[in-house]
Design a protein around this motif. Structure first.
Motif, PDB file in Angstrom:
ATOM      1  N   PHE A   1       0.526  -0.769   0.083  1.00  0.00           N
ATOM      2  CA  PHE A   1       0.177   0.317   0.140  1.00  0.00           C
ATOM      3  C   PHE A   1       0.314   1.383   0.240  1.00  0.00           C
ATOM      4  CE2 PHE A   1      -2.118   3.703   2.369  1.00  0.00           C
ATOM      5  CZ  PHE A   1      -2.944   3.664   1.751  1.00  0.00           C
ATOM      6  N   LEU A   2       1.932   1.078   0.475  1.00  0.00           N
ATOM      7  CA  LEU A   2       2.690   2.705   1.132  1.00  0.00           C
ATOM      8  C   LEU A   2       3.451   2.763  -0.301  1.00  0.00           C
ATOM      9  CD1 LEU A   2       3.826   2.493   4.746  1.00  0.00           C
ATOM     10  CD2 LEU A   2       3.122   3.983   3.758  1.00  0.00           C
ATOM     11  N   ILE A   3       4.208   1.798  -0.764  1.00  0.00           N
ATOM     12  CA  ILE A   3       4.343   1.572  -2.505  1.00  0.00           C
ATOM     13  C   ILE A   3       4.094   2.670  -3.614  1.00  0.00           C
ATOM     14  CG2 ILE A   3       5.613   0.605  -4.460  1.00  0.00           C
ATOM     15  CD1 ILE A   3       7.011  -1.560  -1.738  1.00  0.00           C
ATOM     16  N   THR A   4       2.669   1.633  -3.534  1.00  0.00           N
ATOM     17  CA  THR A   4       1.394   2.342  -4.133  1.00  0.00           C
ATOM     18  C   THR A   4       0.911   3.154  -3.908  1.00  0.00           C
ATOM     19  OG1 THR A   4       0.920   0.105  -4.023  1.00  0.00           O
ATOM     20  CG2 THR A   4      -0.921   1.644  -5.074  1.00  0.00           C
ATOM     21  N   ALA A   5       0.716   3.698  -2.763  1.00  0.00           N
ATOM     22  CA  ALA A   5       0.024   5.195  -2.544  1.00  0.00           C
ATOM     23  C   ALA A   5       1.756   6.370  -3.048  1.00  0.00           C
ATOM     24  CB  ALA A   5       0.458   5.845  -1.028  1.00  0.00           C
ATOM     25  N   LEU A   6       2.792   6.115  -3.200  1.00  0.00           N
ATOM     26  CA  LEU A   6       4.002   6.819  -3.480  1.00  0.00           C
ATOM     27  C   LEU A   6       4.207   6.738  -4.706  1.00  0.00           C
ATOM     28  CD1 LEU A   6       6.801   8.340  -2.440  1.00  0.00           C
ATOM     29  CD2 LEU A   6       7.718   5.965  -2.215  1.00  0.00           C
ATOM     30  N   VAL A   7       3.560   5.737  -5.646  1.00  0.00           N
ATOM     31  CA  VAL A   7       4.467   6.010  -6.620  1.00  0.00           C
ATOM     32  C   VAL A   7       3.336   6.795  -7.591  1.00  0.00           C
ATOM     33  CG1 VAL A   7       4.054   4.756  -8.952  1.00  0.00           C
ATOM     34  CG2 VAL A   7       5.537   3.958  -6.997  1.00  0.00           C
ATOM     35  N   ILE A   8       2.011   6.376  -7.581  1.00  0.00           N
ATOM     36  CA  ILE A   8       0.787   7.232  -7.042  1.00  0.00           C
ATOM     37  C   ILE A   8       0.987   8.512  -6.956  1.00  0.00           C
ATOM     38  CG2 ILE A   8      -1.779   7.265  -6.981  1.00  0.00           C
ATOM     39  CD1 ILE A   8      -2.320   4.558  -7.158  1.00  0.00           C
ATOM     40  N   PHE A   9       1.608   9.315  -6.041  1.00  0.00           N
ATOM     41  CA  PHE A   9       1.538  10.194  -5.491  1.00  0.00           C
ATOM     42  C   PHE A   9       2.384  10.837  -6.058  1.00  0.00           C
ATOM     43  CE2 PHE A   9       4.597  12.775  -2.841  1.00  0.00           C
ATOM     44  CZ  PHE A   9       3.838  14.354  -2.619  1.00  0.00           C
ATOM     45  N   MET A  10       3.544  10.360  -7.046  1.00  0.00           N
ATOM     46  CA  MET A  10       4.638  10.759  -7.693  1.00  0.00           C
ATOM     47  C   MET A  10       4.222  11.061  -9.055  1.00  0.00           C
ATOM     48  SD  MET A  10       6.723  11.255  -5.593  1.00  0.00           S
ATOM     49  CE  MET A  10       8.472  11.566  -6.371  1.00  0.00           C
ATOM     50  N   LEU A  11       3.502  10.464  -9.396  1.00  0.00           N
ATOM     51  CA  LEU A  11       3.075  10.179 -10.970  1.00  0.00           C
ATOM     52  C   LEU A  11       1.379  11.316 -10.642  1.00  0.00           C
ATOM     53  CD1 LEU A  11       1.460   6.641 -11.786  1.00  0.00           C
ATOM     54  CD2 LEU A  11       3.612   8.477 -12.822  1.00  0.00           C
ATOM     55  N   VAL A  12       0.429  11.564  -9.928  1.00  0.00           N
ATOM     56  CA  VAL A  12      -0.371  13.049  -9.949  1.00  0.00           C
ATOM     57  C   VAL A  12       0.751  14.388  -9.763  1.00  0.00           C
ATOM     58  CG1 VAL A  12      -1.940  13.835  -8.223  1.00  0.00           C
ATOM     59  CG2 VAL A  12      -1.354  12.198  -8.404  1.00  0.00           C
ATOM     60  N   LYS A  13       1.761  14.587  -8.750  1.00  0.00           N
ATOM     61  CA  LYS A  13       2.311  15.416  -8.544  1.00  0.00           C
ATOM     62  C   LYS A  13       3.256  15.898  -9.936  1.00  0.00           C
ATOM     63  CE  LYS A  13       5.574  16.758  -5.656  1.00  0.00           C
ATOM     64  NZ  LYS A  13       5.438  18.240  -4.717  1.00  0.00           N
ATOM     65  N   LEU A  14       3.524  14.807 -11.114  1.00  0.00           N
ATOM     66  CA  LEU A  14       4.223  15.691 -12.136  1.00  0.00           C
ATOM     67  C   LEU A  14       3.295  15.200 -13.569  1.00  0.00           C
ATOM     68  CD1 LEU A  14       6.260  14.375 -14.412  1.00  0.00           C
ATOM     69  CD2 LEU A  14       5.762  12.018 -14.511  1.00  0.00           C
ATOM     70  N   VAL A  15       1.859  15.131 -12.740  1.00  0.00           N
ATOM     71  CA  VAL A  15       1.286  15.708 -14.245  1.00  0.00           C
ATOM     72  C   VAL A  15       0.500  16.635 -13.907  1.00  0.00           C
ATOM     73  CG1 VAL A  15      -1.589  14.660 -14.362  1.00  0.00           C
ATOM     74  CG2 VAL A  15       0.413  13.408 -14.725  1.00  0.00           C
ATOM     75  N   ASN A  16       0.453  16.546 -12.665  1.00  0.00           N
ATOM     76  CA  ASN A  16      -0.020  18.352 -12.021  1.00  0.00           C
ATOM     77  C   ASN A  16       1.547  19.514 -12.730  1.00  0.00           C
ATOM     78  OD1 ASN A  16      -2.322  17.536 -10.806  1.00  0.00           O
ATOM     79  ND2 ASN A  16      -1.185  18.032  -8.968  1.00  0.00           N
ATOM     80  N   LYS A  17       1.958  19.283 -12.035  1.00  0.00           N
ATOM     81  CA  LYS A  17       3.373  19.873 -12.685  1.00  0.00           C
ATOM     82  C   LYS A  17       3.613  20.376 -14.271  1.00  0.00           C
ATOM     83  CE  LYS A  17       7.232  22.133 -11.653  1.00  0.00           C
ATOM     84  NZ  LYS A  17       7.600  23.474 -10.846  1.00  0.00           N
ATOM     85  N   LEU A  18       3.041  19.495 -14.822  1.00  0.00           N
ATOM     86  CA  LEU A  18       3.045  19.184 -16.360  1.00  0.00           C
ATOM     87  C   LEU A  18       1.754  20.335 -16.757  1.00  0.00           C
ATOM     88  CD1 LEU A  18       4.298  16.079 -17.830  1.00  0.00           C
ATOM     89  CD2 LEU A  18       5.139  17.285 -17.632  1.00  0.00           C
ATOM     90  N   ALA A  19       0.426  19.775 -15.790  1.00  0.00           N
ATOM     91  CA  ALA A  19      -0.239  20.670 -16.142  1.00  0.00           C
ATOM     92  C   ALA A  19      -0.128  22.019 -15.807  1.00  0.00           C
ATOM     93  CB  ALA A  19      -2.139  20.090 -15.369  1.00  0.00           C
ATOM     94  N   GLU A  20       0.267  22.247 -14.818  1.00  0.00           N
ATOM     95  CA  GLU A  20       0.930  23.495 -14.547  1.00  0.00           C
ATOM     96  C   GLU A  20       1.966  24.610 -15.393  1.00  0.00           C
ATOM     97  OE1 GLU A  20       2.931  25.129 -10.964  1.00  0.00           O
ATOM     98  OE2 GLU A  20       1.515  24.327 -10.348  1.00  0.00           O
ATOM     99  N   LEU A  21       2.364  23.765 -16.274  1.00  0.00           N
ATOM    100  CA  LEU A  21       3.445  24.665 -17.433  1.00  0.00           C
ATOM    101  C   LEU A  21       2.952  24.694 -18.431  1.00  0.00           C
ATOM    102  CD1 LEU A  21       6.621  22.218 -16.801  1.00  0.00           C
ATOM    103  CD2 LEU A  21       6.087  24.520 -16.328  1.00  0.00           C
ATOM    104  N   GLY A  22       1.578  24.188 -19.162  1.00  0.00           N
ATOM    105  CA  GLY A  22       0.701  23.222 -20.199  1.00  0.00           C
ATOM    106  C   GLY A  22       0.163  25.108 -20.055  1.00  0.00           C
TER     107      GLY A  22
END
Length: 157
Positions: A97-118
């Motif tokens: 669970f912790l590994i899954t949550a960490l990876v999803i958190f990192m993916l969401v941060k990446l997607v949000n960062k890319l959306a912010e740049l766009g």
């Protein structure tokens, strides 16, 4: 009969809506992702932690009943009819669970960062339209829609 057609049509409309299809794809991808994280934990992290800590979480258990024999693995104890509390499996599930949550958190941060740049690129304001112009005769600044210069009284285009 028309009630069934209405219900079936309504159900079909519900199923074919975009967000339901997106959710179905998300569940399928999530299942595959869970298998990857479980394998990462079971096949890579747990043995590495076992080297340093000397413990493989999957074999940690407490034998609740004791018929005079202690077993090496959970499977052996369960086959013999012993009640076991497999807390090692629970620890493994928490790690998954912790590994899954960490990876999803990192993916969401990446997607949000890319959306912010766009979004920043889209939101750059266009240069404001000029509100003044320069008189070609006296070089004074006059309103853009002026037809006569207020300073030299010349006609301007």
């Amino acid at each position: 009969m028309s009630k069934e057609k209405g219900f079936v049509a309504e159900f079909k409309k519900f199923i074919l809506r975009g967000n339901v299809m997106d959710m179905a794809v998300g569940v399928i991808v999530g299942g595959a992702f869970t298998a990857i994280v479980t394998s990462l934990n079971k096949d890579i992290l747990t043995p590495i932690l076992g080297i340093f800590g000397g413990t493989d979480f999957s074999n940690l258990y407490v034998q609740l009943t004791n018929r005079g024999t202690t077993y090496a693995t959970i499977a052996e104890a369960q086959e013999a009819g012993e009640a076991v509390l497999a807390y090692g499996n629970f620890i493994t599930a928490i790690l998954n669970f912790l590994i899954t949550a960490l990876v999803i958190f990192m993916l969401v941060k990446l997607v949000n960062k890319l959306a912010e740049l766009g979004k920043k690129k889209e939101e750059e304001p266009a240069p404001a339209a000029p509100t003044t112009k320069v008189c070609p005769y006296c070089k004074s600044e006059i309103p853009i829609d002026a037809t006569k210069c207020a300073h030299c009284t010349s006609d301007v285009e």
